[in-house]
Design a protein around this motif. Sequence first.
Motif, PDB file in Angstrom:
ATOM      1  N   SER A  98      -2.624   3.645  -3.547  1.00 35.22           N
ATOM      2  CA  SER A  98      -2.443   2.369  -4.409  1.00 35.22           C
ATOM      3  C   SER A  98      -2.242   1.184  -3.488  1.00 35.22           C
ATOM      4  N   GLY A  99      -2.773   0.015  -4.117  1.00 35.64           N
ATOM      5  CA  GLY A  99      -2.635  -1.038  -3.315  1.00 35.64           C
ATOM      6  C   GLY A  99      -3.728  -1.726  -2.405  1.00 35.64           C
ATOM      7  N   VAL A 133       0.921  -1.076   0.076  1.00 39.48           N
ATOM      8  CA  VAL A 133       0.043  -0.382  -0.117  1.00 39.48           C
ATOM      9  C   VAL A 133       0.716   1.118  -0.102  1.00 39.48           C
ATOM     10  N   GLN A 134       0.606   1.971  -0.783  1.00 39.31           N
ATOM     11  CA  GLN A 134       1.285   3.551  -0.934  1.00 39.31           C
ATOM     12  C   GLN A 134       0.148   4.809  -0.904  1.00 39.31           C
ATOM     13  N   LEU A 135       0.603   5.771  -0.232  1.00 41.54           N
ATOM     14  CA  LEU A 135      -0.205   6.856  -0.199  1.00 41.54           C
ATOM     15  C   LEU A 135       0.836   7.856  -0.434  1.00 41.54           C
ATOM     16  N   GLN A 136       0.517   8.858  -1.544  1.00 42.22           N
ATOM     17  CA  GLN A 136       1.466   9.830  -1.968  1.00 42.22           C
ATOM     18  C   GLN A 136       0.655  10.870  -1.904  1.00 42.22           C
ATOM     19  N   ALA A 137       1.134  11.981  -0.912  1.00 47.10           N
ATOM     20  CA  ALA A 137       0.412  13.346  -0.829  1.00 47.10           C
ATOM     21  C   ALA A 137       1.456  14.395  -1.510  1.00 47.10           C
ATOM     22  N   SER A 138       0.513  15.340  -1.913  1.00 50.48           N
ATOM     23  CA  SER A 138       1.331  16.286  -2.614  1.00 50.48           C
ATOM     24  C   SER A 138       0.285  17.587  -2.744  1.00 50.48           C
ATOM     25  N   GLY A 139       0.887  18.581  -3.166  1.00 52.19           N
ATOM     26  CA  GLY A 139       0.042  19.952  -3.162  1.00 52.19           C
ATOM     27  C   GLY A 139       0.442  20.942  -2.278  1.00 52.19           C
ATOM     28  N   ASP A 163      -2.597  27.459  10.244  1.00 50.16           N
ATOM     29  CA  ASP A 163      -2.876  26.242   9.614  1.00 50.16           C
ATOM     30  C   ASP A 163      -1.410  25.494   9.030  1.00 50.16           C
ATOM     31  N   ALA A 164      -0.468  26.566   9.170  1.00 53.64           N
ATOM     32  CA  ALA A 164       0.921  25.997   8.730  1.00 53.64           C
ATOM     33  C   ALA A 164       1.162  24.655   9.528  1.00 53.64           C
ATOM     34  N   ALA A 165       1.562  23.590   8.621  1.00 52.63           N
ATOM     35  CA  ALA A 165       1.765  22.312   9.240  1.00 52.63           C
ATOM     36  C   ALA A 165       2.313  21.446   7.969  1.00 52.63           C
ATOM     37  N   VAL A 166       2.797  20.185   8.606  1.00 54.69           N
ATOM     38  CA  VAL A 166       2.985  19.031   7.619  1.00 54.69           C
ATOM     39  C   VAL A 166       1.587  18.435   7.568  1.00 54.69           C
ATOM     40  N   TYR A 167       0.994  18.303   6.528  1.00 51.67           N
ATOM     41  CA  TYR A 167      -0.276  17.480   6.339  1.00 51.67           C
ATOM     42  C   TYR A 167       0.058  16.053   5.901  1.00 51.67           C
ATOM     43  N   TYR A 168      -0.333  15.270   6.525  1.00 51.07           N
ATOM     44  CA  TYR A 168      -0.252  13.582   6.310  1.00 51.07           C
ATOM     45  C   TYR A 168      -1.859  13.250   5.840  1.00 51.07           C
ATOM     46  N   CYS A 169      -1.755  12.317   4.892  1.00 51.03           N
ATOM     47  CA  CYS A 169      -3.081  11.445   4.453  1.00 51.03           C
ATOM     48  C   CYS A 169      -2.832  10.134   5.083  1.00 51.03           C
ATOM     49  N   ALA A 170      -3.951   9.521   5.306  1.00 57.13           N
ATOM     50  CA  ALA A 170      -3.733   8.179   6.098  1.00 57.13           C
ATOM     51  C   ALA A 170      -5.099   7.233   5.701  1.00 57.13           C
ATOM     52  N   ALA A 171      -4.981   6.114   5.608  1.00 57.85           N
ATOM     53  CA  ALA A 171      -5.932   5.104   5.360  1.00 57.85           C
ATOM     54  C   ALA A 171      -6.021   3.825   6.347  1.00 57.85           C
ATOM     55  N   LYS A 216     -13.321  13.017  -2.530  1.00 56.53           N
ATOM     56  CA  LYS A 216     -12.554  12.003  -2.996  1.00 56.53           C
ATOM     57  C   LYS A 216     -13.064  11.658  -4.306  1.00 56.53           C
ATOM     58  N   ASP A 217     -12.379  11.091  -5.239  1.00 60.37           N
ATOM     59  CA  ASP A 217     -12.545  10.584  -6.713  1.00 60.37           C
ATOM     60  C   ASP A 217     -12.134   8.967  -6.459  1.00 60.37           C
ATOM     61  N   ASN A 218     -13.154   7.801  -6.222  1.00 58.47           N
ATOM     62  CA  ASN A 218     -12.900   6.859  -6.437  1.00 58.47           C
ATOM     63  C   ASN A 218     -12.328   6.274  -7.673  1.00 58.47           C
ATOM     64  N   THR A 219     -12.622   6.780  -8.737  1.00 59.19           N
ATOM     65  CA  THR A 219     -11.999   6.676 -10.060  1.00 59.19           C
ATOM     66  C   THR A 219     -10.500   6.794 -10.151  1.00 59.19           C
ATOM     67  N   LYS A 220     -10.133   7.507  -9.533  1.00 63.49           N
ATOM     68  CA  LYS A 220      -8.648   8.221  -9.351  1.00 63.49           C
ATOM     69  C   LYS A 220      -7.820   7.493  -8.182  1.00 63.49           C
ATOM     70  N   ASN A 221      -8.727   7.136  -7.025  1.00 67.72           N
ATOM     71  CA  ASN A 221      -8.178   6.544  -6.103  1.00 67.72           C
ATOM     72  C   ASN A 221      -7.352   7.761  -5.471  1.00 67.72           C
ATOM     73  N   THR A 222      -7.775   8.700  -5.205  1.00 63.86           N
ATOM     74  CA  THR A 222      -7.528  10.148  -4.767  1.00 63.86           C
ATOM     75  C   THR A 222      -8.510  10.851  -3.815  1.00 63.86           C
ATOM     76  N   VAL A 223      -7.844  11.055  -2.737  1.00 65.31           N
ATOM     77  CA  VAL A 223      -8.707  11.902  -1.606  1.00 65.31           C
ATOM     78  C   VAL A 223      -7.702  13.267  -1.742  1.00 65.31           C
ATOM     79  N   TYR A 224      -8.775  14.349  -1.441  1.00 64.61           N
ATOM     80  CA  TYR A 224      -8.163  15.555  -1.358  1.00 64.61           C
ATOM     81  C   TYR A 224      -8.413  16.114   0.007  1.00 64.61           C
ATOM     82  N   LEU A 225      -7.846  17.165   0.104  1.00 64.92           N
ATOM     83  CA  LEU A 225      -8.102  18.192   1.275  1.00 64.92           C
ATOM     84  C   LEU A 225      -8.151  19.722   0.366  1.00 64.92           C
ATOM     85  N   GLN A 226      -9.569  19.991   0.427  1.00 60.10           N
ATOM     86  CA  GLN A 226      -9.441  21.398   0.080  1.00 60.10           C
ATOM     87  C   GLN A 226      -9.511  22.425   0.938  1.00 60.10           C
ATOM     88  N   MET A 227      -8.665  23.517   1.181  1.00 63.26           N
ATOM     89  CA  MET A 227      -8.579  24.349   2.190  1.00 63.26           C
ATOM     90  C   MET A 227      -8.626  25.728   1.740  1.00 63.26           C
TER      91      MET A 227
END
Length: 120
Positions: A24-25, A1-7, A86-94, A68-79
């Motif tokens: 993914s995975g 399993v991989q989670l790739q955060a960006s943005g 709000d300055a921080a390191v943001y982590y996604c998790a599953a 989230k977009d299940n077709t792209k296996n992507t979850v977003y955080l709209q801020m």
Amino acid sequence: VQLQASGGGLVQAGDSLRLSCAASGLAFSSYTLGWFRQRPGKEREFVAAITWRTYYSDSMKGRFTIPKDNTKNTVYLQMNGLKPEDAAVYYCAAGSMSFNPIYISEYRYWGQGTLVTVSS
């Protein structure tokens, strides 16, 4: 399993930013997906999560959303309306579907984090 955060990046107070987390995975639509953040000198804290419904930290409710977009296996955080605090390191998790997605212990997989800096 991989989670790739960006943005992440540098923005000014009041600006908007959208973070992405590509997974993914895993059976994406069957997992709880969450965002946490860690501010300098602070513990990691809950931001938002999506299961059958969405959950938000009180301090971010109304400003942040977690589509989230299940077709792209992507979850977003709209801020929106970002503040210097709000300055921080943001982590996604599953994790497995949960009734308590605000807790770190509910998540098995973590992304690498993406840095958000907000100037005043």
